[in-house]
Design a protein around this motif. Structure first.
Motif, short mmCIF file in Angstrom:
data_model
loop_
_atom_site.label_atom_id
_atom_site.label_comp_id
_atom_site.label_asym_id
_atom_site.label_seq_id
_atom_site.Cartn_x
_atom_site.Cartn_y
_atom_site.Cartn_z
N THR A 190 0.80 -1.22 0.00
CA THR A 190 0.00 0.00 0.00
C THR A 190 0.84 1.27 0.00
O THR A 190 0.30 2.35 -0.25
CB THR A 190 -0.93 0.03 1.23
OG1 THR A 190 -0.14 -0.06 2.42
CG2 THR A 190 -1.92 -1.13 1.18
N LEU A 191 2.14 1.17 0.27
CA LEU A 191 2.98 2.37 0.28
C LEU A 191 2.94 3.12 -1.05
O LEU A 191 2.82 4.36 -1.04
CB LEU A 191 4.43 2.01 0.66
CG LEU A 191 5.44 3.16 0.59
CD1 LEU A 191 5.05 4.30 1.51
CD2 LEU A 191 6.85 2.66 0.89
N PRO A 192 3.05 2.44 -2.22
CA PRO A 192 2.96 3.21 -3.48
C PRO A 192 1.66 3.98 -3.60
O PRO A 192 1.65 5.12 -4.08
CB PRO A 192 3.08 2.12 -4.55
CG PRO A 192 3.80 0.99 -3.89
CD PRO A 192 3.34 1.01 -2.47
N LEU A 193 0.56 3.39 -3.15
CA LEU A 193 -0.73 4.08 -3.19
C LEU A 193 -0.71 5.28 -2.25
O LEU A 193 -1.18 6.37 -2.60
CB LEU A 193 -1.85 3.12 -2.81
CG LEU A 193 -3.25 3.73 -2.66
CD1 LEU A 193 -3.71 4.36 -3.96
CD2 LEU A 193 -4.24 2.67 -2.18
N ALA A 194 -0.17 5.09 -1.04
CA ALA A 194 -0.11 6.20 -0.08
C ALA A 194 0.69 7.37 -0.64
O ALA A 194 0.28 8.53 -0.50
CB ALA A 194 0.52 5.71 1.23
N ALA A 264 -7.66 1.32 3.60
CA ALA A 264 -6.90 1.51 2.37
C ALA A 264 -7.81 1.47 1.15
O ALA A 264 -7.63 2.25 0.20
CB ALA A 264 -5.82 0.43 2.26
N ALA A 265 -8.81 0.59 1.17
CA ALA A 265 -9.74 0.49 0.04
C ALA A 265 -10.57 1.75 -0.10
O ALA A 265 -10.83 2.23 -1.21
CB ALA A 265 -10.64 -0.73 0.22
N ALA A 266 -11.01 2.31 1.02
CA ALA A 266 -11.79 3.54 0.98
C ALA A 266 -10.94 4.71 0.48
O ALA A 266 -11.40 5.55 -0.30
CB ALA A 266 -12.36 3.85 2.37
N PHE A 267 -9.68 4.77 0.93
CA PHE A 267 -8.78 5.83 0.46
C PHE A 267 -8.52 5.68 -1.04
O PHE A 267 -8.43 6.67 -1.77
CB PHE A 267 -7.46 5.77 1.23
CG PHE A 267 -6.97 7.12 1.69
CD1 PHE A 267 -7.25 8.28 0.96
CD2 PHE A 267 -6.23 7.25 2.85
CE1 PHE A 267 -6.80 9.52 1.39
CE2 PHE A 267 -5.78 8.49 3.29
CZ PHE A 267 -6.06 9.63 2.55
N LEU A 268 -8.40 4.44 -1.50
CA LEU A 268 -8.22 4.18 -2.94
C LEU A 268 -9.42 4.68 -3.73
O LEU A 268 -9.27 5.34 -4.77
CB LEU A 268 -8.01 2.69 -3.17
CG LEU A 268 -8.01 2.22 -4.64
CD1 LEU A 268 -6.89 2.87 -5.43
CD2 LEU A 268 -7.92 0.69 -4.71
N LYS A 304 -12.52 -5.89 -2.58
CA LYS A 304 -12.14 -6.53 -3.84
C LYS A 304 -11.41 -5.55 -4.75
O LYS A 304 -10.48 -5.92 -5.48
CB LYS A 304 -13.38 -7.10 -4.54
CG LYS A 304 -13.90 -8.38 -3.93
CD LYS A 304 -15.05 -8.96 -4.76
CE LYS A 304 -15.49 -10.30 -4.19
NZ LYS A 304 -16.61 -10.90 -4.99
N SER A 305 -11.84 -4.30 -4.72
CA SER A 305 -11.18 -3.28 -5.52
C SER A 305 -9.73 -3.08 -5.07
O SER A 305 -8.83 -2.94 -5.89
CB SER A 305 -11.95 -1.96 -5.41
OG SER A 305 -11.30 -0.94 -6.14
N LEU A 306 -9.52 -3.09 -3.75
CA LEU A 306 -8.15 -2.96 -3.24
C LEU A 306 -7.32 -4.18 -3.62
O LEU A 306 -6.15 -4.05 -4.02
CB LEU A 306 -8.18 -2.81 -1.72
CG LEU A 306 -6.81 -2.74 -1.05
CD1 LEU A 306 -6.07 -1.47 -1.43
CD2 LEU A 306 -6.95 -2.85 0.47
N GLU A 307 -7.90 -5.35 -3.51
CA GLU A 307 -7.18 -6.57 -3.87
C GLU A 307 -6.77 -6.55 -5.33
O GLU A 307 -5.65 -6.95 -5.69
CB GLU A 307 -8.07 -7.79 -3.58
CG GLU A 307 -7.40 -9.12 -3.86
CD GLU A 307 -8.31 -10.30 -3.56
OE1 GLU A 307 -7.90 -11.44 -3.84
OE2 GLU A 307 -9.42 -10.07 -3.05
N SER A 308 -7.66 -6.06 -6.19
CA SER A 308 -7.33 -5.95 -7.60
C SER A 308 -6.22 -4.93 -7.83
O SER A 308 -5.35 -5.13 -8.68
CB SER A 308 -8.59 -5.55 -8.38
OG SER A 308 -8.30 -5.36 -9.75
N TYR A 309 -6.25 -3.86 -7.07
CA TYR A 309 -5.24 -2.81 -7.22
C TYR A 309 -3.84 -3.32 -6.88
O TYR A 309 -2.88 -3.10 -7.63
CB TYR A 309 -5.59 -1.62 -6.33
CG TYR A 309 -4.50 -0.57 -6.27
CD1 TYR A 309 -4.42 0.43 -7.23
CD2 TYR A 309 -3.54 -0.61 -5.25
CE1 TYR A 309 -3.41 1.39 -7.18
CE2 TYR A 309 -2.53 0.35 -5.19
CZ TYR A 309 -2.48 1.34 -6.16
OH TYR A 309 -1.47 2.27 -6.10
N VAL A 310 -3.71 -3.99 -5.73
CA VAL A 310 -2.38 -4.41 -5.29
C VAL A 310 -1.86 -5.59 -6.10
O VAL A 310 -0.67 -5.88 -6.05
CB VAL A 310 -2.39 -4.79 -3.79
CG1 VAL A 310 -2.78 -3.60 -2.94
CG2 VAL A 310 -3.31 -5.97 -3.52
#
Length: 355
Positions: A190-194, A264-268, A304-310
């Protein structure tokens, strides 16, 4: 007979030899000049700050796991007395929730739930070394700096707090607000997303063509990163207390990990909408209310959206268009007052405090 003193002649001192020209000395491959420069740089890291009365640069980073272990073993009895594990419902609302609501959290997970709620009642304490390490780690990871920073100062405003003291912005989330930020920046996935979100929070973009006729100016897409993060933690806590996450927690046999992933998913989701739809700080209240509905009604979809992202390149994922925002606005349960986001609009426009 008179006597005369004998003249004594002092011998001349030999001239001093000329001072030798200093020859650069190599120490482990470094010349003396390079060595001096290195020592000066290292001295910069030893600048004393008010943090714990010792050099800020000497404060080591702390992992989420180590910080969590501290709270698991610390005496939090005073904070534990303040928690409310679930939202109280009465009358028809209580009956409908009993008949058609989500399942209850399994008994073996209730201790972990209570720990999360207890951490949310803990205030930032300057005397706790772990608290200060959490704060310093967040600063270093977001700024990518090897140096620490003072406990108080305008540098916290640059990260997205409202003032010089981050502790005043943790109302409603306590140390859990910082713990979720710590998770965000210390997890390698999640660091790259942050960092992408933090970069957007300090960004100024050109108004899209369809809005240039209305404003004919630059749109500031910057927003207070840390204040936004704290508000998302509040949404996640509220979803937990309304038992909207019980099904997922029971399935995974985890609570805090589910809270972190949903955060993290909500922030994404917020990042996608904010960037693709050219949102500004004026839109923050509406977007947070939409996000509140998603965390309560569709947590599985967010996860699921976060899982797809990472699972794929963050760069490729960032250019995707977000899904249309939900038109529903279920306000069941407690009303959340989003503090500290929209109130910053005038201040940000009058004085560019976020870089």
């Amino acid at each position: 007979m008179s006597t005369h003193p004998v003249d004594t002649v002092q011998p001349e001192e030999p001239p001093l030899p000329p001072e030798p020209v200093p020859i650069p000395v190599c120490v482990r491959g470094l010349s003396q000049e390079q060595r001096s420069a290195q020592e000066e740089w290292e001295a910069v890291e030893d600048i004393q700050t008010v943090l714990l009365g010792r050099p800020a640069g000497a404060v080591p980073l702390i992992s989420f796991h180590e910080a969590l272990q501290f709270f698991q073993t610390a005496d939090l009895s005073a904070c534990r007395q303040k928690i409310h594990t679930t939202v109280r419902r009465q009358g028809l609302a209580a009956l409908l929730h009993f008949l058609f609501g989500p399942p209850r959290l399994q008994q073996q997970l209730q201790g972990e739930r209570d720990l999360a709620l207890t951490i949310a009642q803990c205030a930032l304490d300057d005397s706790e070394v772990v608290h200060m390490r959490i704060l310093q780690t967040i600063y270093k990871k977001l700024t990518r700096s090897r140096l620490g920073c003072p406990r108080y100062g305008a540098h916290w405003e640059e990260l997205g707090f409202q003032g010089v003291d981050p502790g005043t912005d943790l109302r409603g989330t306590g140390m859990l607000g910082l713990m979720q930020m710590l998770y965000f920046v210390m997890d390698s996935q999640t660091l790259p997303l942050a960092l992408e979100i933090f970069r957007l929070s300090q960004h100024e973009t050109q108004a899209p063509p369809f809005q240039q006729s209305r404003r004919d100016a630059h749109l500031l897409q910057n927003f207070p990163f840390c204040i936004m993060s704290v508000n998302i933690t509040r949404l996640v806590l509220q979803a937990l207390r309304e038992e909207c996450l019980s099904r997922e927690c029971n399935r995974r046999q985890q609570v805090i990990a589910v809270l972190n992933d949903l955060y993290a998913a909500a922030f994404l989701q917020l990042y996608r909408v904010w960037k693709a739809q050219h949102k500004t700080i004026a839109d923050s209240s509406f977007l947070l209310k939409e996000l509140e509905s998603s965390t309560k009604k569709k947590p599985k979809q967010l996860l699921k959206s976060l899982e797809s992202y990472v699972s794929r390149s963050p760069v490729a994922d960032c250019v995707q268009r977000p899904s249309p925002p939900s038109s529903g606005s279920d306000r069941a349960g407690e009303e959340i007052n989003f503090m500290g986001v929209c109130e910053l609009q005038v201040e940000l426009e009058g004085e560019a405090r976020l870089i």
